[in-house]
Design an enzyme around this catalytic site. Sequence first.
Site, PDB file in Angstrom:
ATOM      1  N   LYS A  81      23.102  44.974  35.201  1.00 20.35           N
ATOM      2  CA  LYS A  81      23.707  43.828  34.776  1.00 20.35           C
ATOM      3  C   LYS A  81      22.901  42.705  36.274  1.00 20.35           C
ATOM      4  CE  LYS A  81      28.174  41.863  36.816  1.00 20.35           C
ATOM      5  NZ  LYS A  81      29.036  41.902  37.787  1.00 20.35           N
ATOM      6  N   SER A 156      33.279  41.062  36.007  1.00 17.68           N
ATOM      7  CA  SER A 156      32.271  40.062  35.310  1.00 17.68           C
ATOM      8  C   SER A 156      31.135  40.621  35.132  1.00 17.68           C
ATOM      9  CB  SER A 156      31.778  39.132  36.606  1.00 17.68           C
ATOM     10  OG  SER A 156      31.252  40.116  37.404  1.00 17.68           O
ATOM     11  N   SER A 180      35.670  43.922  38.708  1.00 24.89           N
ATOM     12  CA  SER A 180      34.426  43.283  37.287  1.00 24.89           C
ATOM     13  C   SER A 180      33.618  44.671  36.965  1.00 24.89           C
ATOM     14  CB  SER A 180      33.561  42.773  38.030  1.00 24.89           C
ATOM     15  OG  SER A 180      34.035  41.277  38.476  1.00 24.89           O
TER      16      SER A 180
END
Length: 475
Positions: A81, A156, A180
């Site tokens: 990420k 996210s 997330s």
Amino acid sequence: MHTDPTFLSLAEASRLIATKALSPVELTEACLKRADDVDGALHSLITPTPERARAEARLAEAQIMRDGPRSALHGIPYTLKDVYETAGVRTTGQSRLLADNVPAHDCHAQTALAGAGGVLLGKTTTWEFAHGGPSWDVAAPPAHNPWNTGRHPAGSSSGSGAAIAAGLCLATMGTDTGGSIRMPAAACGIAGIKPTYGRVSRVGVLPNSFSHDHAGPMAWTTEDLAILLGIVAGHDPRDPASVDLPVPDYHAALNGDAGGLVIGVPWHWMDEEVPLSPGNRRAFEAALEVLRGLGATLRPVTLPSLLEYNDAKRVIAMGELYAIHEADLRTRPELFGASLRYRIICGAVLRAEDYIQAMRMRTRLAAAMQAVYQTVDLLAAPCAEPAGKLEPTSPHWMFAAPNYTTPFNSAGNPALSICNGYDDDGMPYSLQLAGRLFDEATVLRVGDAYEKATPWRQRRPDIASLAAQSAAALV
């Protein structure tokens, strides 16, 4: 030669590589081709690193041919990420504030994964600074859901979830402040675990909320998560939250059943606070029956309300988010996307008293959850409803209905999301299993047993359709 090595699980690919039936170079090239074919429709990668991946795959293959694999990740393509700092590779947090940011040092996770012989394929799309989104006014477009590109992949860790489901990589790392990791895992039909707070170092991870941030792995199966967590977990004195406890052999704990375990179900969350859609409830109840068949005993339990957990977290997180971004908000507000800018501003109006009382409330709520774990081994709940339309969120999103994931951030307990079926539109349902503090082994054991007793890991998104959409987007 495997017809589609990108749809192997990490564990399957690892076993084939160990017997020299699969080449790391072959696997990496297949993942890179998949990205070329479909990511124009998914936008799951913000910074691909194809030449680096090829070089690392060639090196891994030579090492394995000579000495054998040094870990189950050796020669396996993974992503991070884009809040994980990577030396020499752009780390943007999806924000124009960091559009040209190239860190000098690797984060803890990258050091661990590279040390295990993994092959870095690139950085995945996130919401801005892992908080504001989905947004179209930031450093890159938001990720789309590979099961239906008109649907969101949640956030996210959105690009991470999409990339795993579509076979762009076999492993990735996400972050989880209120769900997330688990929300994108749920939306994309993959597996993701938020470890216990303090189990995985956050050194080199762009912060969202100091007191609630967790780093953890995402992959196609729970078995894959057990492999990855064993690599990245452990004490790191550079992270003030890191706990110095032994790391179990998570993979060895996967014994295929849930015999003797007691699983608590907080039915009042689903019956009274956030009712499930009929289809989601049927999927959840069916999953509970599978767990019962695997040897678990089910028991209703009572916890504080979802609203209390969510309210305490929101107040704390808003204050910490403002503390993190205050200087840039004052001097360069135009570089933030509107979604994150509105959310940061909320923290500016909080009083010290509000933050302190929320922290005291969190302590009480965490204690109440740990008390329930005196009577059960695990808690089971859904993660969310199947993914809806991909569209901008309202500035008032932070004050929306509470969710099922945040309580485990507030309390710090490990929590896993796995797929437990699909709705009539082919979108994944999700099951959440949460365990005692630092007992990820039991959580993973039950998640793995459930997956191996059900057919859901045999289904993947329609790659031909994604490739056609990607080609059309490039015209």
